[in-house]
Each structure stands twice: as C-alpha cells, then as structure tokens.
Design a protein around this motif. Structure first.
Motif, PDB file in Angstrom:
ATOM      1  N   ALA A 159       2.312 -17.070   6.944  1.00  0.00           N
ATOM      2  CA  ALA A 159       2.749 -15.884   7.683  1.00  0.00           C
ATOM      3  C   ALA A 159       2.905 -16.173   9.170  1.00  0.00           C
ATOM      4  CB  ALA A 159       1.741 -14.757   7.484  1.00  0.00           C
ATOM      5  N   ASN A 160       3.803 -15.410   9.808  1.00  0.00           N
ATOM      6  CA  ASN A 160       3.890 -15.427  11.266  1.00  0.00           C
ATOM      7  C   ASN A 160       3.696 -13.987  11.773  1.00  0.00           C
ATOM      8  OD1 ASN A 160       6.408 -14.065  11.252  1.00  0.00           O
ATOM      9  ND2 ASN A 160       7.562 -15.958  11.415  1.00  0.00           N
ATOM     10  N   ILE A 161       3.694 -13.794  13.084  1.00  0.00           N
ATOM     11  CA  ILE A 161       3.362 -12.477  13.647  1.00  0.00           C
ATOM     12  C   ILE A 161       4.383 -11.399  13.302  1.00  0.00           C
ATOM     13  CG2 ILE A 161       1.999 -13.439  15.536  1.00  0.00           C
ATOM     14  CD1 ILE A 161       4.423 -12.696  17.389  1.00  0.00           C
ATOM     15  N   MET A 162       5.558 -11.776  12.834  1.00  0.00           N
ATOM     16  CA  MET A 162       6.579 -10.788  12.490  1.00  0.00           C
ATOM     17  C   MET A 162       6.429 -10.259  11.059  1.00  0.00           C
ATOM     18  SD  MET A 162       7.950 -10.380  15.297  1.00  0.00           S
ATOM     19  CE  MET A 162       9.288  -9.284  14.897  1.00  0.00           C
ATOM     20  N   ASP A 163       5.443 -10.730  10.330  1.00  0.00           N
ATOM     21  CA  ASP A 163       5.176 -10.221   8.982  1.00  0.00           C
ATOM     22  C   ASP A 163       4.306  -8.970   9.079  1.00  0.00           C
ATOM     23  OD1 ASP A 163       6.637 -12.181   7.546  1.00  0.00           O
ATOM     24  OD2 ASP A 163       5.007 -13.618   7.858  1.00  0.00           O
ATOM     25  N   HIS A 164       4.881  -7.909   9.639  1.00  0.00           N
ATOM     26  CA  HIS A 164       4.148  -6.662   9.874  1.00  0.00           C
ATOM     27  C   HIS A 164       4.876  -5.439   9.317  1.00  0.00           C
ATOM     28  CE1 HIS A 164       6.768  -4.908  13.001  1.00  0.00           C
ATOM     29  NE2 HIS A 164       7.080  -6.173  13.222  1.00  0.00           N
ATOM     30  N   VAL A 165       5.889  -5.623   8.516  1.00  0.00           N
ATOM     31  CA  VAL A 165       6.707  -4.514   8.020  1.00  0.00           C
ATOM     32  C   VAL A 165       5.903  -3.668   7.013  1.00  0.00           C
ATOM     33  CG1 VAL A 165       8.860  -3.895   6.862  1.00  0.00           C
ATOM     34  CG2 VAL A 165       8.769  -5.904   8.364  1.00  0.00           C
ATOM     35  N   PRO A 166       5.805  -2.352   7.260  1.00  0.00           N
ATOM     36  CA  PRO A 166       5.059  -1.498   6.327  1.00  0.00           C
ATOM     37  C   PRO A 166       5.644  -1.564   4.915  1.00  0.00           C
ATOM     38  CG  PRO A 166       5.590  -0.299   8.334  1.00  0.00           C
ATOM     39  CD  PRO A 166       6.336  -1.602   8.393  1.00  0.00           C
ATOM     40  N   ILE A 167       4.807  -1.510   3.943  1.00  0.00           N
ATOM     41  CA  ILE A 167       5.102  -1.559   2.511  1.00  0.00           C
ATOM     42  C   ILE A 167       5.617  -2.944   2.097  1.00  0.00           C
ATOM     43  CG2 ILE A 167       6.302  -0.491   0.555  1.00  0.00           C
ATOM     44  CD1 ILE A 167       4.208   1.326   1.994  1.00  0.00           C
ATOM     45  N   VAL A 168       6.492  -3.567   2.865  1.00  0.00           N
ATOM     46  CA  VAL A 168       7.006  -4.900   2.529  1.00  0.00           C
ATOM     47  C   VAL A 168       5.910  -5.946   2.710  1.00  0.00           C
ATOM     48  CG1 VAL A 168       8.668  -6.701   3.142  1.00  0.00           C
ATOM     49  CG2 VAL A 168       9.375  -4.307   3.103  1.00  0.00           C
ATOM     50  N   ASN A 169       5.300  -5.997   3.911  1.00  0.00           N
ATOM     51  CA  ASN A 169       4.236  -6.966   4.197  1.00  0.00           C
ATOM     52  C   ASN A 169       2.844  -6.328   4.169  1.00  0.00           C
ATOM     53  OD1 ASN A 169       6.551  -8.007   6.557  1.00  0.00           O
ATOM     54  ND2 ASN A 169       5.953  -9.359   4.898  1.00  0.00           N
ATOM     55  N   ILE A 170       2.722  -5.157   4.775  1.00  0.00           N
ATOM     56  CA  ILE A 170       1.427  -4.480   4.851  1.00  0.00           C
ATOM     57  C   ILE A 170       1.406  -3.366   3.816  1.00  0.00           C
ATOM     58  CG2 ILE A 170      -0.137  -3.150   6.315  1.00  0.00           C
ATOM     59  CD1 ILE A 170       0.903  -4.771   8.680  1.00  0.00           C
ATOM     60  N   THR A 171       0.600  -3.576   2.791  1.00  0.00           N
ATOM     61  CA  THR A 171       0.524  -2.631   1.682  1.00  0.00           C
ATOM     62  C   THR A 171      -0.509  -1.537   1.985  1.00  0.00           C
ATOM     63  OG1 THR A 171      -1.040  -4.119   0.586  1.00  0.00           O
ATOM     64  CG2 THR A 171       1.274  -4.341  -0.014  1.00  0.00           C
ATOM     65  N   PRO A 172      -0.448  -0.386   1.303  1.00  0.00           N
ATOM     66  CA  PRO A 172      -1.362   0.733   1.585  1.00  0.00           C
ATOM     67  C   PRO A 172      -2.841   0.390   1.368  1.00  0.00           C
ATOM     68  CG  PRO A 172       0.518   1.490   0.329  1.00  0.00           C
ATOM     69  CD  PRO A 172       0.590  -0.010   0.339  1.00  0.00           C
ATOM     70  N   PHE A 173      -3.686   1.058   2.139  1.00  0.00           N
ATOM     71  CA  PHE A 173      -5.139   0.866   2.107  1.00  0.00           C
ATOM     72  C   PHE A 173      -5.839   2.024   1.387  1.00  0.00           C
ATOM     73  CE2 PHE A 173      -3.554  -1.377   5.822  1.00  0.00           C
ATOM     74  CZ  PHE A 173      -4.136  -2.623   5.665  1.00  0.00           C
ATOM     75  N   GLY A 174      -5.295   2.454   0.278  1.00  0.00           N
ATOM     76  CA  GLY A 174      -5.898   3.560  -0.473  1.00  0.00           C
ATOM     77  C   GLY A 174      -5.572   4.891   0.179  1.00  0.00           C
ATOM     78  N   VAL A 175      -6.573   5.503   0.826  1.00  0.00           N
ATOM     79  CA  VAL A 175      -6.346   6.760   1.539  1.00  0.00           C
ATOM     80  C   VAL A 175      -6.627   6.560   3.020  1.00  0.00           C
ATOM     81  CG1 VAL A 175      -6.804   8.279  -0.428  1.00  0.00           C
ATOM     82  CG2 VAL A 175      -8.682   7.586   1.056  1.00  0.00           C
ATOM     83  N   CYS A 176      -5.991   7.403   3.844  1.00  0.00           N
ATOM     84  CA  CYS A 176      -6.130   7.355   5.297  1.00  0.00           C
ATOM     85  C   CYS A 176      -7.033   8.498   5.757  1.00  0.00           C
ATOM     86  CB  CYS A 176      -4.749   7.485   5.938  1.00  0.00           C
ATOM     87  SG  CYS A 176      -4.788   7.456   7.749  1.00  0.00           S
ATOM     88  N   THR A 177      -7.924   8.200   6.708  1.00  0.00           N
ATOM     89  CA  THR A 177      -8.811   9.231   7.245  1.00  0.00           C
ATOM     90  C   THR A 177      -8.547   9.524   8.715  1.00  0.00           C
ATOM     91  OG1 THR A 177     -10.497   7.573   7.740  1.00  0.00           O
ATOM     92  CG2 THR A 177     -10.646   8.692   5.600  1.00  0.00           C
TER      93      THR A 177
END
Length: 129
Positions: free
Chosen positions: A38-56
C-alpha cells in the motif's frame, strides 16, 4: 521501525465498533511478502477502507439524527467511512507508484472525527527506515 502495510492489514477507528481489513488493489504493481503493498493514496472509502461495524461519532449525520430521535441517547449507526485525505505521513523515503509507502504508524482521518490506524500491518518482515 515501522512495517510496510499490505493488503489484509487490520485497521481500527476511534469511533468504530470492530476492526476492518485494508483492501489494496494491485494497481501499484508492488508486492510485499505476497499481497499488494500500500501507499498513502490507498484511502478511498469502501474501495480501500472498509466499514468498522457501527459508528458512534455524533459528528456523523446518521448518528446525530438517530440520537436526536432517541431523545438524546447515543444511537450508533452503520459505519460508512468518509476519508477524503490521504494517510499521514507514510514513509517519504520509500516510494510505491511514485507516492510514499504506507507504514503501520500512519493515520487517516475520517470526516466524522475518527482516527483510523493499524492494529496489524499485514507484513512481519518488511520494515521501512
């Protein structure tokens, strides 16, 4: 020394309920101990960063709305990451696809106030100076 991050590294969010794996597409054409690096540009929501269950986070409009409907009782809602900026800081001396490599001490900010970091890097032998 920090480790190189690769596909399958486990991330946590300060407002998330569960860890989530990082997804790295093979577009960078660099492998690290098997999976794509990975490099620093791998930050795209859903594509690279998957959900963390629920958000508080009350800054999340879905959580704020559900909390208001519950008369002020914090009501977590499904996590949908909102990361618009790259990972910080990465490894500026190591480039992957002309961008700094992503190391396991880097952080990514969610628009709802969460700080995303790594609980495991996906690699064990590859260290970044």
């Amino acid at each position: 020394m920090p480790n190189q991050v690769s596909m399958g590294a486990m991330m946590t969010c300060s407002f998330g309920a569960a860890p989530a794996p990082l997804v790295v597409l093979p577009k960078n054409k660099v492998l690290c101990e098997g999976p794509p690096a990975a490099n620093i540009m791998d930050h795209v929501p859903i594509v690279n960063i998957t959900p963390f269950g629920v958000c508080t986070s009350i800054a999340n409009p879905a959580v704020a709305s559900a909390t208001a409907a519950a008369m002020g009782v914090l009501t977590p809602m499904p996590c949908i990451p909102a990361t618009s900026a790259p990972w910080v800081t990465g490894a500026p001396t190591v480039l992957i696809a002309n961008m700094p490599a992503l190391d396991n001490v880097s952080k990514c900010m969610c628009n709802w106030g969460g700080v995303i970091g790594f609980s495991s890097s996906g690699t064990v032998k590859t260290m970044i100076p």
